[in-house]
Design a protein around this motif. Structure first.
Motif, PDB file in Angstrom:
ATOM      1  N   TRP A 200       0.673  -1.232   0.009  1.00 12.99           N
ATOM      2  CA  TRP A 200       0.012   0.076  -0.018  1.00 12.99           C
ATOM      3  C   TRP A 200       0.772   1.153   0.046  1.00 12.99           C
ATOM      4  CZ3 TRP A 200       0.012  -2.081   5.144  1.00 12.99           C
ATOM      5  CH2 TRP A 200       0.201  -1.468   6.063  1.00 12.99           C
ATOM      6  N   ARG A 243       3.399   6.379  -7.541  1.00 12.84           N
ATOM      7  CA  ARG A 243       2.086   5.402  -7.233  1.00 12.84           C
ATOM      8  C   ARG A 243       2.159   3.959  -7.661  1.00 12.84           C
ATOM      9  NH1 ARG A 243      -4.373   6.050  -8.570  1.00 12.84           N
ATOM     10  NH2 ARG A 243      -5.152   4.048  -7.974  1.00 12.84           N
ATOM     11  N   HIS A 247       3.525  -0.590  -6.506  1.00 12.23           N
ATOM     12  CA  HIS A 247       2.830  -1.852  -6.512  1.00 12.23           C
ATOM     13  C   HIS A 247       3.576  -3.262  -6.153  1.00 12.23           C
ATOM     14  CE1 HIS A 247      -1.064  -0.157  -8.686  1.00 12.23           C
ATOM     15  NE2 HIS A 247      -0.366   0.519  -7.486  1.00 12.23           N
ATOM     16  N   ARG A 253      -4.024  -0.770  -1.417  1.00 16.88           N
ATOM     17  CA  ARG A 253      -4.652   0.603  -2.024  1.00 16.88           C
ATOM     18  C   ARG A 253      -3.259   1.531  -2.072  1.00 16.88           C
ATOM     19  NH1 ARG A 253      -8.834   5.432   0.563  1.00 16.88           N
ATOM     20  NH2 ARG A 253      -8.088   6.771  -1.010  1.00 16.88           N
ATOM     21  N   SER A 254      -3.247   2.125  -3.309  1.00 13.44           N
ATOM     22  CA  SER A 254      -1.904   2.953  -3.696  1.00 13.44           C
ATOM     23  C   SER A 254      -2.270   4.365  -3.831  1.00 13.44           C
ATOM     24  CB  SER A 254      -1.132   2.532  -4.834  1.00 13.44           C
ATOM     25  OG  SER A 254      -2.084   2.402  -6.111  1.00 13.44           O
ATOM     26  N   ASP A 255      -3.312   4.947  -3.447  1.00  8.22           N
ATOM     27  CA  ASP A 255      -3.748   6.314  -3.537  1.00  8.22           C
ATOM     28  C   ASP A 255      -4.363   6.819  -2.137  1.00  8.22           C
ATOM     29  OD1 ASP A 255      -6.209   5.094  -3.694  1.00  8.22           O
ATOM     30  OD2 ASP A 255      -6.852   6.514  -5.358  1.00  8.22           O
ATOM     31  N   TYR A 256      -3.931   6.167  -1.151  1.00  8.93           N
ATOM     32  CA  TYR A 256      -4.438   6.806   0.179  1.00  8.93           C
ATOM     33  C   TYR A 256      -3.765   8.433   0.092  1.00  8.93           C
ATOM     34  CZ  TYR A 256      -5.453   2.207   2.394  1.00  8.93           C
ATOM     35  OH  TYR A 256      -5.815   1.230   2.614  1.00  8.93           O
TER      36      TYR A 256
END
Length: 293
Positions: A200, A243, A247, A253-256
Motif C-alpha cells: 500500500w 504510485r 505496487h 490501495r496505492s492512492d491513500y
C-alpha cells in the motif's frame, strides 16, 4: 471493542533510508509499534545500516530474522518494509523464503524512484559534489545511529542512492521478481514460494486543504517540493515514490491521501481527515492473522 492483531508469526517493521527505531521519545514508526503490540502482535524493529545497498541491508535483515526466530521460537516472520526497507524485505524473502511468511511493501520504490534518478544525475560520479554529499550523508547516518543507540554498522550513501534509482531497481527486480506486477500499474501474485506479498502507499492530493494537513508541516512541504521532479508519475506520487512504482503483490490501495512520511504517522499523518495511518497497520495485522500468518 478490543482489536485482535495477534498474528501467528512476529512482525518486523523494516525502516528505509536514514531510518531508525527510537531516538529519545521519538520513534520512526510513531505509535505504530505500540498500537500493534496493544492489539496482540509481537513486533520488532531490526537495526539496519542507515545508508547502504538493498542486498547489504537485506543480509543484515536476514541475520536479525534469525535472532528473532531464536528468541521467540517462531518458524517465520512477517516483514513490513517501509520505503527502501521494502526492497530489503523482498531480498530476504527471495533468498530465504522458508523463514518469511509475508512481505508487505509500504510506499516501497519497487520500480525505483524518479526522485532518486534526479539526485543521481545531479551528483556526477567522481566529482566533488558527490564526494561531499557522500561524506555529509555518512556523517549524518553515523549520527543517527549514535543517537538511537543502534550498533555501529557500515554506511554507504552512494550505494543507497543508486539502489533506489529506476535503473538499479530494474536490475534488482531481474534477480528478485517475486510479487512484481507483470504490467505497469497492475497487481502481482500474492503467493510466491510460500510467501504472501502485499503493498500500500499514498499520493499527494491536489488541494492541501482537502487532506486536513497542518499547513505548517515542513515534511509535507518537502514532499511537495520533491514531487516536481517526477515525470512518468507526475501528480501520482507521494513526493518520493510513484504510485504505480510502489505496487507489489496484492495492492491494498496505492492512492491513500498520505505523503511519503505520513504513512509512518509523522507529523501531518496524525491530523489527516478520514485516514489514520496507524489504523492501516493494525488492519493489516488483522488481515495477516485471518489468513493464518
Amino acid at each position: 471493542m478490543q482489536r485482535n492483531a495477534s498474528t501467528l508469526y512476529p512482525i518486523l517493521l523494516v525502516h528505509g533510508l536514514f531510518g531508525f527505531d527510537q531516538i529519545g521519545s521519538f520513534g520512526l514508526f510513531h505509535d505504530i509499534k505500540q498500537a500493534l503490540r496493544t492489539c496482540g502482535a509481537r513486533v520488532f524493529i531490526p537495526h539496519l545500516s542507515v545508508t547502504h545497498s538493498n542486498e547489504a541491508r537485506g543480509d543484515q535483515l536476514l541475520a536479525q530474522i534469525e535472532r528473532v526466530l531464536e528468541g521467540t521460537g517462531a518458524q517465520k516472520v512477517n516483514l513490513i518494509g517501509y520505503s527502501q526497507g521494502a526492497l530489503a524485505a523482498r531480498y530476504a524473502a527471495a533468498v530465504a523464503p522458508q523463514v518469511v511468511a509475508s512481505v508487505t511493501s509500504v510506499s516501497g520504490p519497487n520500480q525505483g524512484s524518479e526522485l532518486a534518478d534526479f539526485l543521481h544525475r545531479a551528483l556526477i560520479p567522481g566529482h566533488l559534489a558527490e564526494q561531499t554529499a557522500e561524506e555529509v550523508a555518512t556523517l549524518f547516518a553515523d549520527f543517527l545511529s549514535l543517537l538511537s543507540g543502534s550498533p555501529k554498522l557500515p554506511q554507504n550513501a552512494v550505494a543507497a542512492l543508486n539502489a533506489i534509482t529506476t535503473e538499479e531497481v530494474c536490475a534488482f527486480n531481474r534477480k528478485y521478481p517475486q510479487g512484481l506486477p507483470k504490467t505497469w500499474g497492475g497487481k502481482g501474485r500474492e503467493l510466491v514460494n510460500g510467501v504472501r506479498y502485499y503493498s500500500w502507499s499514498g499520493t499527494l492530493q491536489g488541494n492541501i486543504g482537502d487532506e486536513g494537513i497542518n499547513p505548517l508541516d515542513p515534511l509535507n512541504t518537502m514532499c511537495r517540493a520533491f514531487s516536481r521532479y517526477f515525470n512518468t508519475e507526475a501528480e501520482q506520487n507521494d513526493g518520493m515514490v510513484g504510485r504505480f512504482s510502489s505496487h507489489l503483490g496484492t495492492v491494498i490501495r496505492s492512492d491513500y491521501p498520505l505523503d511519503h512520511l505520513d504513512v509512518i504517522n509523522q507529523l501531518s499523518g496524525r491530523v489527516r481527515r478520514g485516514i489514520d495511518p496507524v489504523e492501516l497497520y493494525v488492519r493489516h495485522a488483522e488481515r495477516l492473522r485471518d489468513v493464518g500468518l
